[in-house]
Design a protein around this motif. Structure first.
Motif, PDB file in Angstrom:
ATOM      1  N   ARG A 123     -10.355  17.277   8.857  1.00 50.05           N
ATOM      2  CA  ARG A 123     -10.572  16.831   7.990  1.00 50.05           C
ATOM      3  C   ARG A 123     -10.318  14.845   7.719  1.00 50.05           C
ATOM      4  N   THR A 124     -11.172  14.043   7.210  1.00 52.30           N
ATOM      5  CA  THR A 124     -11.384  12.682   7.022  1.00 52.30           C
ATOM      6  C   THR A 124     -10.491  12.322   6.606  1.00 52.30           C
ATOM      7  N   VAL A 125      -9.586  11.726   6.237  1.00 48.97           N
ATOM      8  CA  VAL A 125      -8.827  10.503   5.686  1.00 48.97           C
ATOM      9  C   VAL A 125      -9.047   9.242   5.549  1.00 48.97           C
ATOM     10  N   ALA A 126      -9.555   8.809   6.515  1.00 50.74           N
ATOM     11  CA  ALA A 126      -9.898   6.995   7.027  1.00 50.74           C
ATOM     12  C   ALA A 126     -11.197   7.245   7.150  1.00 50.74           C
ATOM     13  N   ALA A 181     -12.074   2.568   3.891  1.00 47.45           N
ATOM     14  CA  ALA A 181     -10.654   3.617   2.904  1.00 47.45           C
ATOM     15  C   ALA A 181     -10.228   4.948   3.804  1.00 47.45           C
ATOM     16  N   THR A 182      -8.875   4.054   3.123  1.00 48.82           N
ATOM     17  CA  THR A 182      -8.089   5.201   3.244  1.00 48.82           C
ATOM     18  C   THR A 182      -7.621   6.035   2.071  1.00 48.82           C
ATOM     19  N   MET A 183      -7.772   7.296   2.506  1.00 49.01           N
ATOM     20  CA  MET A 183      -7.130   8.260   1.594  1.00 49.01           C
ATOM     21  C   MET A 183      -5.664   7.675   0.899  1.00 49.01           C
ATOM     22  N   PRO A 184      -4.939   7.880  -0.342  1.00 47.40           N
ATOM     23  CA  PRO A 184      -4.170   7.037  -0.637  1.00 47.40           C
ATOM     24  C   PRO A 184      -2.634   7.917   0.224  1.00 47.40           C
TER      25      PRO A 184
END
Length: 293
Positions: free
Chosen positions: A191-194, A213-216
């Motif tokens: 899963r792409t997270v950043a 962008a990075t998932m919180p």
């Protein structure tokens, strides 16, 4: 992001004036001269000024080579940032100037001077803390492809309530990929997270590092730093000699990321960009990739 692509989904339009690329519209409330073709100089100065006045925009912003500065300065533009030697035009180095002309007093007033000054102080104090440990085995980095754009758009839409370009649109991201933008992502368990990107200006020998962008739930893993280093290595192999970024001036995380990576602060663009819900000031950072290979 200076994506040289047009999209009917964007509230701010990208169009050519002569051979120069301009973005303008109500969302950023500005005219942005993104790429100056010297064949359009100096008439472009009066053209973008007339465009701003015609639409009632409150700022004109221009990114230009130093050799084109005089007519802009004579016409009321001020230098907000200067990146020394950023451009390499046919083997000749030139500075990049980031110029602003304000058409309203409100737009010219910095709203958060103390916060911005503190962000810079903290970032520059961490510039010597540049050692990046090996990426944790739970993450991997890879280039993004057109098959990833739906997920990328979802992440960007979640992280940024507003953005100066429509990166929440998969079609726009695909168009960028087909032009001159390279995206990389950090992946965990498939899963792409950043995410991050480099927009390449081959004729200038430079690239803009952008769209971080990075998932919180994955902040704190320094994924932006790893993505930045990965992009820099790819750019060196393509012969790109310098890199720059335009980062939110109130963001401790992004300014620290670039300071730690050896970037130098070039100046602050006052009330420049609609990002994360409102118009904010932006810091310009730059770095020679040749000297850091």
């Amino acid at each position: 992001m200076d994506a040289a692509a047009s999209s009917t989904e964007s509230p701010d339009r990208l169009e050519l004036l002569g051979r120069s690329l301009v973005q303008h519209g109500p969302e950023n409330d500005r005219v942005y001269l993104m790429h100056l073709d010297m064949a359009d100089y100096p008439v472009i100065v009066s053209e973008i000024t007339a465009m701003a006045e015609r639409h009632g925009y409150s700022k004109i912003f221009a990114k230009i080579p130093g050799k084109a500065a005089q007519m802009f300065l004579d016409s009321g533009f001020k230098c907000e940032a200067r990146a020394t030697g950023l451009f390499n035009i046919q083997g000749e180095e030139d500075d990049a100037l980031f110029l602003g002309r304000f058409l309203s007093d409100d737009r010219s007033r910095e709203q958060n001077p103390e916060t911005i000054a503190n962000v810079l102080q903290v970032a520059e104090s961490k510039a010597t803390d540049s050692q990046l440990e090996k990426l944790s085995g739970e993450f991997s980095l890879r280039p993004m492809t057109e098959d990833d754009t739906k997920e990328m758009a979802r992440i960007y839409g979640m992280v940024f309530p507003t953005y100066p370009f429509p990166i929440h649109d998969p079609a726009f991201l695909q168009k960028c990929m087909r032009d001159n933008v390279r995206f990389v992502g950090a992946v965990k368990d498939g899963r792409t997270v950043a995410l991050a990107s480099a927009e390449i200006f081959a004729d200038l020998g430079t690239a803009e590092m952008t769209d971080f962008a990075t998932m919180p739930e994955y902040t704190g893993h320094k994924l932006a730093q790893y993505l930045l280093a990965d992009l820099e290595n790819r750019l060196r192999h393509q012969g790109i000699t310098t890199a720059f970024t335009i980062a939110r001036a109130v963001s401790y995380g992004m300014n620290i990321t670039f300071a730690r990576a050896g970037y130098s602060h070039a100046g602050t663009l006052v009330n420049n960009t609609n990002i994360s819900g409102g118009i904010e000031s932006m810091n310009v950072w730059h770095k020679s990739l040749a000297s850091s290979a």
